[in-house]
Design an enzyme around this catalytic site. Structure first.
Site, PDB file in Angstrom:
ATOM      1  N   TYR A 140       0.818  -1.213   0.000  1.00 33.73           N
ATOM      2  CA  TYR A 140       0.000   0.000   0.000  1.00 33.73           C
ATOM      3  C   TYR A 140       0.854   1.267   0.000  1.00 33.73           C
ATOM      4  CZ  TYR A 140      -4.777  -1.685   0.757  1.00 33.73           C
ATOM      5  OH  TYR A 140      -6.020  -2.227   0.613  1.00 33.73           O
ATOM      6  N   LYS A 190       2.742 -15.607   2.427  1.00 31.35           N
ATOM      7  CA  LYS A 190       2.954 -16.339   1.172  1.00 31.35           C
ATOM      8  C   LYS A 190       4.444 -16.667   1.127  1.00 31.35           C
ATOM      9  CE  LYS A 190       1.516 -17.971  -2.820  1.00 31.35           C
ATOM     10  NZ  LYS A 190       0.583 -19.123  -2.904  1.00 31.35           N
ATOM     11  N   ASP A 222      -3.461 -18.164   0.219  1.00 30.44           N
ATOM     12  CA  ASP A 222      -4.448 -18.822  -0.652  1.00 30.44           C
ATOM     13  C   ASP A 222      -5.220 -19.890   0.132  1.00 30.44           C
ATOM     14  OD1 ASP A 222      -2.044 -20.245  -0.481  1.00 30.44           O
ATOM     15  OD2 ASP A 222      -2.066 -20.919  -2.565  1.00 30.44           O
ATOM     16  N   ASP A 246      -6.613  -6.796   3.827  1.00 35.52           N
ATOM     17  CA  ASP A 246      -7.696  -6.091   3.126  1.00 35.52           C
ATOM     18  C   ASP A 246      -8.639  -7.115   2.505  1.00 35.52           C
ATOM     19  OD1 ASP A 246      -9.092  -3.896   1.929  1.00 35.52           O
ATOM     20  OD2 ASP A 246      -8.108  -4.395   0.031  1.00 35.52           O
ATOM     21  N   ASP A 250     -12.524  -8.638   4.182  1.00 34.79           N
ATOM     22  CA  ASP A 250     -13.790  -8.567   3.437  1.00 34.79           C
ATOM     23  C   ASP A 250     -14.425  -9.951   3.359  1.00 34.79           C
ATOM     24  OD1 ASP A 250     -13.576  -5.833   2.888  1.00 34.79           O
ATOM     25  OD2 ASP A 250     -14.201  -6.099   0.799  1.00 34.79           O
TER      26      ASP A 250
HETATM   27  C1  IPM Z   1     -10.526  -0.836   3.718  1.00 37.53           C
HETATM   28  C2  IPM Z   1     -10.715  -0.179   2.385  1.00 37.53           C
HETATM   29  C3  IPM Z   1      -9.506   0.704   2.139  1.00 37.53           C
HETATM   30  C4  IPM Z   1      -8.284  -0.187   2.061  1.00 37.53           C
HETATM   31  C5  IPM Z   1      -9.620   1.612   0.896  1.00 37.53           C
HETATM   32  C6  IPM Z   1     -10.893   2.428   0.905  1.00 37.53           C
HETATM   33  C7  IPM Z   1      -8.424   2.482   0.749  1.00 37.53           C
HETATM   34  O1  IPM Z   1     -10.887  -1.126   1.387  1.00 37.53           O
HETATM   35  O2  IPM Z   1     -10.483  -0.116   4.743  1.00 37.53           O
HETATM   36  O3  IPM Z   1     -10.430  -2.068   3.772  1.00 37.53           O
HETATM   37  O4  IPM Z   1      -7.972  -0.733   0.992  1.00 37.53           O
HETATM   38  O5  IPM Z   1      -7.620  -0.328   3.085  1.00 37.53           O
HETATM   39 MN    MN Z   2     -10.976  -3.174   2.094  1.00 39.96          MN
END
Ligand code: IPM
Ligand code: MN
Length: 356
Positions: A140, A190, A222, A246, A250
């Site tokens: 990042y 990884k 993975d 990240d 999710d």
């Molecule tokens: C998160 C979001 C952010 C990230 C974006 C909006 C920059 O996806 O907080 O997970 O990638 O960290």
């Molecule tokens: Mn995210």
């Protein structure tokens, strides 16, 4: 007295933050916290007002605060701006400037909402995972980065980089979190391909003797993505770098089927930022339809991690359980045909359930 900076942001951000404010104000009064709350602009709202997703005044406000509450940033009207002018930059710069290196993302099942999970109930009913994601390093922020023309061809590159201190400090957070839970830490990497993450595995392993009560395992990313779907209840604390975290956070959030319920904390030395993990949902913005519970649960995390008020954190979490038990639902968590209430009413219901 503690200073709180509040950034409602974009889309549904202002509504969910207003509903959460009802809870925060109620707790503030009952607990005598004497919070001093100040609002600021970030994301698209800040771009519109000051042509910058994190104006200097907002950064100063955040730096001076003990804790930051953030609604959500982003929306279609800012999607075609150059990278430095995207709303997300406001968020990334806040994380970096405040050195909020430890991102805690709990993915916890609410039994009242079990049927909302896309997985079978028997797979997810015991899910209680904490993703500990490193937040200020990795690909990042790594340099060099960019897109350039090389031999007449466009070429893009980013750099995955961690030094051992960065790994060590996030690993300590994860080990300690595991100590307060079921004492199982799974570190994700990884290491079969990437040197950076081989170092990650080495450094995490070196720390294990300091936490003899925690059982440490390692998993390739993975495989971790697969195991989260195959048998998610096996995980307690998942430790990840920025990029893997990240993606996996999710994925983990979807196990619960209710992304509108999940809070997060981003912690640095003596500072914290608290936000729901869902986005700005521009399609329902301004309609009093959004679910404020993730933001309200983020306030609970703030009470716990920044305000030293663990008991109040638990009371807010219990109040959320109570409103769910009572069958109160915003549209996103309602079963077909179930009655729904609005954003503000949900905030008020949580205040009621606190029984102050
Ligand atoms: C998160 C979001 C952010 C990230 C974006 C909006 C920059 O996806 O907080 O997970 O990638 O960290
Ligand atoms: Mn995210």
């Amino acid at each position: 007295m503690k200073k709180i900076a509040i950034f409602p942001g974009d889309g549904i951000g202002p509504e969910i933050v207003d509903a959460a404010r009802l809870v925060l104000d109620a707790v503030d009064q009952a607990a005598g916290l004497q919070l001093q709350c100040t609002d600021g602009l970030v994301g698209g709202a800040a771009l519109d007002a000051a042509d910058d997703p994190l104006p200097e005044a907002s950064l100063q406000l955040a730096m001076a605060a003990d804790a930051v509450i953030l609604g959500a940033v982003g929306g279609p009207c800012w999607d075609n701006l150059p990278p430095a002018k995207r709303p997300e930059q406001g968020l990334l710069r806040l994380r970096k400037h405040l050195d909020l290196f430890a991102n805690l993302r709990p993915a916890q099942i609410f039994l009242q909402l079990l049927s909302a999970s896309p997985l079978r109930p028997e797979l997810v009913q015991d899910v209680d995972i904490l993703v500990v994601r490193e937040l200020t390093g990795d690909i990042y922020f790594g340099q060099p980065r960019g897109v350039e023309i090389v031999n007449g061809k466009r070429r893009g590159h980013n750099t995955m980089v961690y030094d051992e201190d960065e790994i060590r400090r996030i690993a300590h957070v994860a080990f300690k979190a595991a100590q307060g839970r079921r004492k199982q830490l799974c570190s994700v990497d990884k290491a079969n391909v990437l040197e950076t993450t081989r170092l990650w595995r080495e450094v995490v392993t070196e720390l294990a003797p300091e936490y003899p009560d925690v059982s440490l395992t390692h998993m390739y990313v993975d495989n971790a993505a697969m195991q989260l779907i195959r048998a998610p209840a096996q995980f307690d604390v998942l430790l990840t770098g920025n990029m893997f975290g990240d993606i996996l956070s999710d994925e983990a959030s979807q196990l619960t089927g209710s992304i509108g319920m999940l809070p997060s904390a981003s912690l640095g030395e003596g500072r914290g930022m608290y936000e729901p993990i869902h986005g700005s949902a521009p399609d329902i913005a301004g309609q009093d339809k959004a679910n404020p519970l993730a933001t309200i649960l983020s306030i609970a995390m703030m009470l716990r991690h920044s305000l030293g008020a663990e008991q109040w954190a638990q009371r807010v979490e219990m109040a959320v359980q109570k409103v769910l038990d009572a069958g109160l639902r915003t549209a996103d968590i309602a079963a077909p045909g179930e009655a729904v209430i609005g954003t503000r009413a949900m905030g008020q219901a949580v205040v009621q359930a606190l029984q102050l």
